[in-house]
Design a protein around this motif. Structure first.
Motif, PDB file in Angstrom:
ATOM      1  N   UNK A  61      13.616 -12.839   4.380  1.00 13.88           N
ATOM      2  CA  UNK A  61      12.763 -11.444   3.251  1.00 13.88           C
ATOM      3  C   UNK A  61      11.811 -12.421   4.145  1.00 13.88           C
ATOM      4  N   UNK A  62      11.490 -13.867   3.907  1.00 14.76           N
ATOM      5  CA  UNK A  62      10.355 -14.808   3.821  1.00 14.76           C
ATOM      6  C   UNK A  62       9.630 -14.404   5.155  1.00 14.76           C
ATOM      7  N   UNK A  63       9.657 -14.003   5.501  1.00  8.76           N
ATOM      8  CA  UNK A  63       9.297 -13.191   7.405  1.00  8.76           C
ATOM      9  C   UNK A  63       8.037 -12.308   6.969  1.00  8.76           C
ATOM     10  N   UNK A  64       8.166 -12.049   6.227  1.00  8.93           N
ATOM     11  CA  UNK A  64       7.459 -10.473   5.580  1.00  8.93           C
ATOM     12  C   UNK A  64       6.167 -11.285   4.952  1.00  8.93           C
ATOM     13  N   UNK A  65       6.434 -12.097   4.121  1.00  8.06           N
ATOM     14  CA  UNK A  65       5.689 -12.170   3.645  1.00  8.06           C
ATOM     15  C   UNK A  65       4.172 -13.100   4.978  1.00  8.06           C
ATOM     16  N   UNK A  66       4.816 -13.959   5.343  1.00  8.11           N
ATOM     17  CA  UNK A  66       3.503 -14.282   6.254  1.00  8.11           C
ATOM     18  C   UNK A  66       3.500 -13.326   6.851  1.00  8.11           C
ATOM     19  N   UNK A  67       4.088 -12.289   7.681  1.00  5.62           N
ATOM     20  CA  UNK A  67       3.736 -11.076   8.453  1.00  5.62           C
ATOM     21  C   UNK A  67       2.089 -11.048   6.922  1.00  5.62           C
ATOM     22  N   UNK A  68       2.449 -10.804   6.183  1.00  2.75           N
ATOM     23  CA  UNK A  68       1.027 -10.664   5.292  1.00  2.75           C
ATOM     24  C   UNK A  68       0.177 -11.154   5.597  1.00  2.75           C
ATOM     25  N   UNK A  69       0.441 -12.567   5.084  1.00  2.00           N
ATOM     26  CA  UNK A  69      -0.440 -13.631   5.392  1.00  2.00           C
ATOM     27  C   UNK A  69      -1.193 -13.391   6.923  1.00  2.00           C
ATOM     28  N   UNK A  70      -0.354 -13.053   7.905  1.00  2.05           N
ATOM     29  CA  UNK A  70      -0.788 -13.322   9.274  1.00  2.05           C
ATOM     30  C   UNK A  70      -2.062 -12.026   9.069  1.00  2.05           C
ATOM     31  N   UNK A  71      -1.536 -11.001   8.770  1.00  5.98           N
ATOM     32  CA  UNK A  71      -2.733  -9.413   8.727  1.00  5.98           C
ATOM     33  C   UNK A  71      -3.801  -9.709   8.133  1.00  5.98           C
ATOM     34  N   UNK A  72      -3.655 -10.866   6.911  1.00  2.00           N
ATOM     35  CA  UNK A  72      -5.057 -10.642   5.802  1.00  2.00           C
ATOM     36  C   UNK A  72      -5.957 -11.783   6.322  1.00  2.00           C
ATOM     37  N   UNK A  73      -5.448 -12.412   7.307  1.00  2.00           N
ATOM     38  CA  UNK A  73      -5.902 -13.654   7.950  1.00  2.00           C
ATOM     39  C   UNK A  73      -6.728 -12.799   9.478  1.00  2.00           C
ATOM     40  N   UNK A  74      -5.638 -11.640   9.456  1.00  2.00           N
ATOM     41  CA  UNK A  74      -6.469 -10.873  11.047  1.00  2.00           C
ATOM     42  C   UNK A  74      -7.841 -10.419  10.670  1.00  2.00           C
ATOM     43  N   UNK A  75      -7.847  -9.393   9.052  1.00  2.00           N
ATOM     44  CA  UNK A  75      -8.899  -8.589   9.147  1.00  2.00           C
ATOM     45  C   UNK A  75      -9.980  -9.401   8.144  1.00  2.00           C
ATOM     46  N   UNK A  76      -9.592 -10.600   7.644  1.00  2.00           N
ATOM     47  CA  UNK A  76     -10.696 -12.076   8.016  1.00  2.00           C
ATOM     48  C   UNK A  76     -12.075 -12.005   8.974  1.00  2.00           C
ATOM     49  N   UNK A  77     -10.684 -12.264  10.088  1.00  2.00           N
ATOM     50  CA  UNK A  77     -11.393 -12.796  10.870  1.00  2.00           C
ATOM     51  C   UNK A  77     -11.979 -11.823  11.400  1.00  2.00           C
ATOM     52  N   UNK A  78     -11.598 -10.403  12.197  1.00  2.00           N
ATOM     53  CA  UNK A  78     -12.618  -8.781  11.858  1.00  2.00           C
ATOM     54  C   UNK A  78     -13.707  -9.177  11.356  1.00  2.00           C
ATOM     55  N   UNK A  79     -14.091  -9.851  10.110  1.00  2.00           N
ATOM     56  CA  UNK A  79     -15.145  -9.695   9.574  1.00  2.00           C
ATOM     57  C   UNK A  79     -16.000 -10.704   9.932  1.00  2.00           C
TER      58      UNK A  79
END
Length: 208
Positions: free
Chosen positions: A158-176
């Protein structure tokens, strides 16, 4: 006494069900190595993008150059192949040590559910490259990779899920901030992979 035996039997059954339902041969060290590969790739990417040595300022005009994008794509491809190869080797070794099958229903589910977002994202990135929308390639990589981790986390730790959420958040910040895509890419694929890889190693591998 009988109650203890019943609890032990239930624990054994639960363990067997987890082994059959989840891919638990995923190696934490493979995450660490993937992060190291990404940081090495980011170093070469930095040398490609920041050619002038003028500092770490906003450099969107460099990454709009087709020749630069081609070299960055080759670096990313090498990092990807090294990461996948290392993950396969280390996970196979871990499975053999635990006398488990590397190819089972859980690994198939992980491959399918994680592969759909990855393939979709990969095709989108190729389209973005073709259309010249270079500024959102790094955010797209992080977001679709994060979606793949979240989607596939049901079939592994289940730890992989939190890594996934972190990657998504970074991607959204990178889009800004598209001009800083290389740094977000380094943080997501490099630093986060190393942190989560170490967590997974000490949590699931070193004590087993």
């Amino acid at each position: 006494m009988k109650e203890n035996e019943a609890l032990a039997e239930l624990s054994s059954i639960r363990s067997l069900m987890e082994r059959s339902a989840k891919f638990i041969s995923l190696s934490g060290l493979s995450g660490v190595m993937a992060g190291i590969y990404a940081l090495i790739g980011a170093f070469f990417g930095y040398r490609i993008v920041y050619q002038t040595g003028a500092g770490l300022g906003y450099r969107e005009h460099y990454v709009n150059d087709q020749f630069v994008i081609t070299k960055l794509s080759l670096v990313a491809l090498v990092v990807l192949l090294c990461s996948i190869g290392t993950a396969v080797i280390l996970s196979t070794r871990k499975a053999r040590q635990k006398k488990q099958q590397i190819w089972n229903a859980a690994s198939k589910g992980l491959l399918v559910h994680g592969g759909i977002p990855l393939i979709t994202g990969g095709l989108l990135i190729l389209i973005l490259l073709y259309r010249g929308y270079f500024g959102i390639i790094a955010p797209a990589c992080l977001i679709f990779y994060g979606l793949a981790l979240v989607s596939g986390s049901h079939y592994t730790f289940k730890d992989i899920k939190w890594l996934g959420f972190s990657e998504i958040l970074l991607g959204l910040l990178a889009a800004l901030m598209p001009g800083y895509g290389l740094f977000f890419w380094s943080a997501g694929f490099g630093v986060l992979h190393i942190i989560y890889g170490l967590i997974m190693y000490y949590k699931y591998d070193s004590s087993k």
